[in-house]
Design a protein around this motif. Sequence first.
Motif, PDB file in Angstrom:
ATOM      1  N   ILE A  23       0.834  -1.202   0.000  1.00  0.00           N
ATOM      2  CA  ILE A  23       0.000   0.000   0.000  1.00  0.00           C
ATOM      3  C   ILE A  23       0.871   1.255   0.000  1.00  0.00           C
ATOM      4  O   ILE A  23       0.627   2.207  -0.754  1.00  0.00           O
ATOM      5  CB  ILE A  23      -0.934   0.005   1.221  1.00  0.00           C
ATOM      6  CG1 ILE A  23      -1.967  -1.123   1.094  1.00  0.00           C
ATOM      7  CG2 ILE A  23      -1.628   1.360   1.376  1.00  0.00           C
ATOM      8  CD1 ILE A  23      -2.796  -1.338   2.347  1.00  0.00           C
ATOM      9  N   ALA A  24       1.914   1.252   0.830  1.00  0.00           N
ATOM     10  CA  ALA A  24       2.787   2.424   0.934  1.00  0.00           C
ATOM     11  C   ALA A  24       3.482   2.707  -0.392  1.00  0.00           C
ATOM     12  O   ALA A  24       3.565   3.866  -0.818  1.00  0.00           O
ATOM     13  CB  ALA A  24       3.814   2.203   2.037  1.00  0.00           C
ATOM     14  N   ARG A  25       3.979   1.670  -1.042  1.00  0.00           N
ATOM     15  CA  ARG A  25       4.671   1.876  -2.319  1.00  0.00           C
ATOM     16  C   ARG A  25       3.719   2.480  -3.347  1.00  0.00           C
ATOM     17  O   ARG A  25       4.064   3.446  -4.034  1.00  0.00           O
ATOM     18  CB  ARG A  25       5.222   0.547  -2.826  1.00  0.00           C
ATOM     19  CG  ARG A  25       5.959   0.669  -4.162  1.00  0.00           C
ATOM     20  CD  ARG A  25       6.519  -0.683  -4.594  1.00  0.00           C
ATOM     21  NE  ARG A  25       7.116  -0.609  -5.914  1.00  0.00           N
ATOM     22  CZ  ARG A  25       8.342  -0.172  -6.171  1.00  0.00           C
ATOM     23  NH1 ARG A  25       9.112   0.226  -5.168  1.00  0.00           N
ATOM     24  NH2 ARG A  25       8.819  -0.128  -7.390  1.00  0.00           N
ATOM     25  N   ARG A  26       2.509   1.929  -3.453  1.00  0.00           N
ATOM     26  CA  ARG A  26       1.536   2.450  -4.414  1.00  0.00           C
ATOM     27  C   ARG A  26       1.197   3.902  -4.104  1.00  0.00           C
ATOM     28  O   ARG A  26       1.150   4.748  -5.003  1.00  0.00           O
ATOM     29  CB  ARG A  26       0.274   1.586  -4.371  1.00  0.00           C
ATOM     30  CG  ARG A  26      -0.879   2.164  -5.195  1.00  0.00           C
ATOM     31  CD  ARG A  26      -2.068   1.229  -5.246  1.00  0.00           C
ATOM     32  NE  ARG A  26      -2.500   0.771  -3.942  1.00  0.00           N
ATOM     33  CZ  ARG A  26      -3.229   1.502  -3.098  1.00  0.00           C
ATOM     34  NH1 ARG A  26      -3.589   2.748  -3.415  1.00  0.00           N
ATOM     35  NH2 ARG A  26      -3.596   1.003  -1.935  1.00  0.00           N
ATOM     36  N   ARG A  27       0.987   4.207  -2.839  1.00  0.00           N
ATOM     37  CA  ARG A  27       0.600   5.561  -2.455  1.00  0.00           C
ATOM     38  C   ARG A  27       1.751   6.553  -2.639  1.00  0.00           C
ATOM     39  O   ARG A  27       1.537   7.673  -3.112  1.00  0.00           O
ATOM     40  CB  ARG A  27       0.130   5.558  -0.994  1.00  0.00           C
ATOM     41  CG  ARG A  27      -1.158   4.774  -0.724  1.00  0.00           C
ATOM     42  CD  ARG A  27      -2.395   5.599  -1.019  1.00  0.00           C
ATOM     43  NE  ARG A  27      -2.415   6.835  -0.269  1.00  0.00           N
ATOM     44  CZ  ARG A  27      -2.839   6.950   0.999  1.00  0.00           C
ATOM     45  NH1 ARG A  27      -3.287   5.894   1.652  1.00  0.00           N
ATOM     46  NH2 ARG A  27      -2.834   8.132   1.588  1.00  0.00           N
ATOM     47  N   PHE A  28       2.958   6.168  -2.253  1.00  0.00           N
ATOM     48  CA  PHE A  28       4.099   7.069  -2.410  1.00  0.00           C
ATOM     49  C   PHE A  28       4.342   7.395  -3.886  1.00  0.00           C
ATOM     50  O   PHE A  28       4.616   8.541  -4.243  1.00  0.00           O
ATOM     51  CB  PHE A  28       5.365   6.451  -1.814  1.00  0.00           C
ATOM     52  CG  PHE A  28       5.485   6.590  -0.323  1.00  0.00           C
ATOM     53  CD1 PHE A  28       5.307   7.820   0.295  1.00  0.00           C
ATOM     54  CD2 PHE A  28       5.792   5.491   0.468  1.00  0.00           C
ATOM     55  CE1 PHE A  28       5.424   7.953   1.674  1.00  0.00           C
ATOM     56  CE2 PHE A  28       5.917   5.617   1.838  1.00  0.00           C
ATOM     57  CZ  PHE A  28       5.724   6.843   2.455  1.00  0.00           C
ATOM     58  N   LEU A  29       4.244   6.395  -4.741  1.00  0.00           N
ATOM     59  CA  LEU A  29       4.474   6.617  -6.167  1.00  0.00           C
ATOM     60  C   LEU A  29       3.373   7.480  -6.782  1.00  0.00           C
ATOM     61  O   LEU A  29       3.615   8.266  -7.692  1.00  0.00           O
ATOM     62  CB  LEU A  29       4.579   5.284  -6.904  1.00  0.00           C
ATOM     63  CG  LEU A  29       5.845   4.464  -6.628  1.00  0.00           C
ATOM     64  CD1 LEU A  29       5.754   3.106  -7.300  1.00  0.00           C
ATOM     65  CD2 LEU A  29       7.093   5.208  -7.112  1.00  0.00           C
ATOM     66  N   ALA A  30       2.148   7.323  -6.285  1.00  0.00           N
ATOM     67  CA  ALA A  30       1.019   8.059  -6.850  1.00  0.00           C
ATOM     68  C   ALA A  30       0.889   9.464  -6.271  1.00  0.00           C
ATOM     69  O   ALA A  30       0.530  10.408  -6.988  1.00  0.00           O
ATOM     70  CB  ALA A  30      -0.278   7.286  -6.610  1.00  0.00           C
ATOM     71  N   GLY A  64      11.756   4.176   2.813  1.00  0.00           N
ATOM     72  CA  GLY A  64      12.934   3.445   2.352  1.00  0.00           C
ATOM     73  C   GLY A  64      12.637   1.995   2.076  1.00  0.00           C
ATOM     74  O   GLY A  64      13.096   1.429   1.068  1.00  0.00           O
ATOM     75  N   ALA A  65      11.861   1.356   2.949  1.00  0.00           N
ATOM     76  CA  ALA A  65      11.510  -0.047   2.756  1.00  0.00           C
ATOM     77  C   ALA A  65      10.592  -0.225   1.550  1.00  0.00           C
ATOM     78  O   ALA A  65      10.736  -1.170   0.775  1.00  0.00           O
ATOM     79  CB  ALA A  65      10.845  -0.597   4.019  1.00  0.00           C
ATOM     80  N   ALA A  66       9.640   0.696   1.392  1.00  0.00           N
ATOM     81  CA  ALA A  66       8.688   0.587   0.280  1.00  0.00           C
ATOM     82  C   ALA A  66       9.354   0.834  -1.060  1.00  0.00           C
ATOM     83  O   ALA A  66       8.952   0.266  -2.080  1.00  0.00           O
ATOM     84  CB  ALA A  66       7.545   1.584   0.486  1.00  0.00           C
ATOM     85  N   MET A  67      10.396   1.666  -1.076  1.00  0.00           N
ATOM     86  CA  MET A  67      11.066   2.009  -2.316  1.00  0.00           C
ATOM     87  C   MET A  67      12.277   1.120  -2.600  1.00  0.00           C
ATOM     88  O   MET A  67      13.158   1.488  -3.374  1.00  0.00           O
ATOM     89  CB  MET A  67      11.536   3.470  -2.278  1.00  0.00           C
ATOM     90  CG  MET A  67      10.419   4.490  -2.250  1.00  0.00           C
ATOM     91  SD  MET A  67       9.422   4.492  -3.768  1.00  0.00           S
ATOM     92  CE  MET A  67       7.946   3.676  -3.162  1.00  0.00           C
ATOM     93  N   ALA A  68      12.339  -0.043  -1.962  1.00  0.00           N
ATOM     94  CA  ALA A  68      13.463  -0.959  -2.180  1.00  0.00           C
ATOM     95  C   ALA A  68      13.685  -1.145  -3.681  1.00  0.00           C
ATOM     96  O   ALA A  68      12.751  -1.399  -4.440  1.00  0.00           O
ATOM     97  CB  ALA A  68      13.185  -2.301  -1.515  1.00  0.00           C
TER      98      ALA A  68
END
Length: 204
Positions: A23-30, A64-68
């Motif tokens: 969820i964090a990766r999708r939200r950070f990218l969007a 940092g973890a989500a953007m690995a």
Amino acid sequence: MNKSAPRGRRLGAPDTRSRILEIARRRFLAEGYTGVTMRSLAAEASVDAALISYFFGSKRGLFGAAMALSQHPAELLAQALPGDRAGLARRVLTALVTAWDDPDNGRALRALLLASTHDDNLSRLVQEMIERELITVLADHLGGTAARTRAGLFAAQALGLIHARYVLRLEPTASMPADELIDRLAPAMSIALFGPPRPGRAVR
């Protein structure tokens, strides 16, 4: 008497951490770094915000973890160093463009770069990463007089390219095929590393 599980722990759901990261990766990218809050992520994941802090420590840790990265630029740089000096700029430039042109990896790198402009701590982390994993590594490989200055000038040119092609998306740089881009820029970036070629003498 039944004991209730601690709020937000979601016992019996071993994939909770992975779901938070997804969820964090999708939200950070969007939405970008500043547009996402720990509270909104917790609400979407149906967990307590304290659980996210428990897993990742802070928003910066979660980011940092989500953007690995699937392709770490430092690893690609290490693979590009061996070889003749005349081709060094081309090999390093190819490694950087390869990492940023990768659809998934490039989005994560761009998100990291943009996020660093809004968070002083992230900015310092990015600065340290560039100094340690690009400038220092390249300077150690070059050796000799003013190696760090030469590596720093090369890094400045590389970061200018990255900003133009992947952040500002300036044309024609943004849509130029990677091979053509490298052909046009490598000679000038080689000068930053070794100085202008002397008449009748090739870089070795």
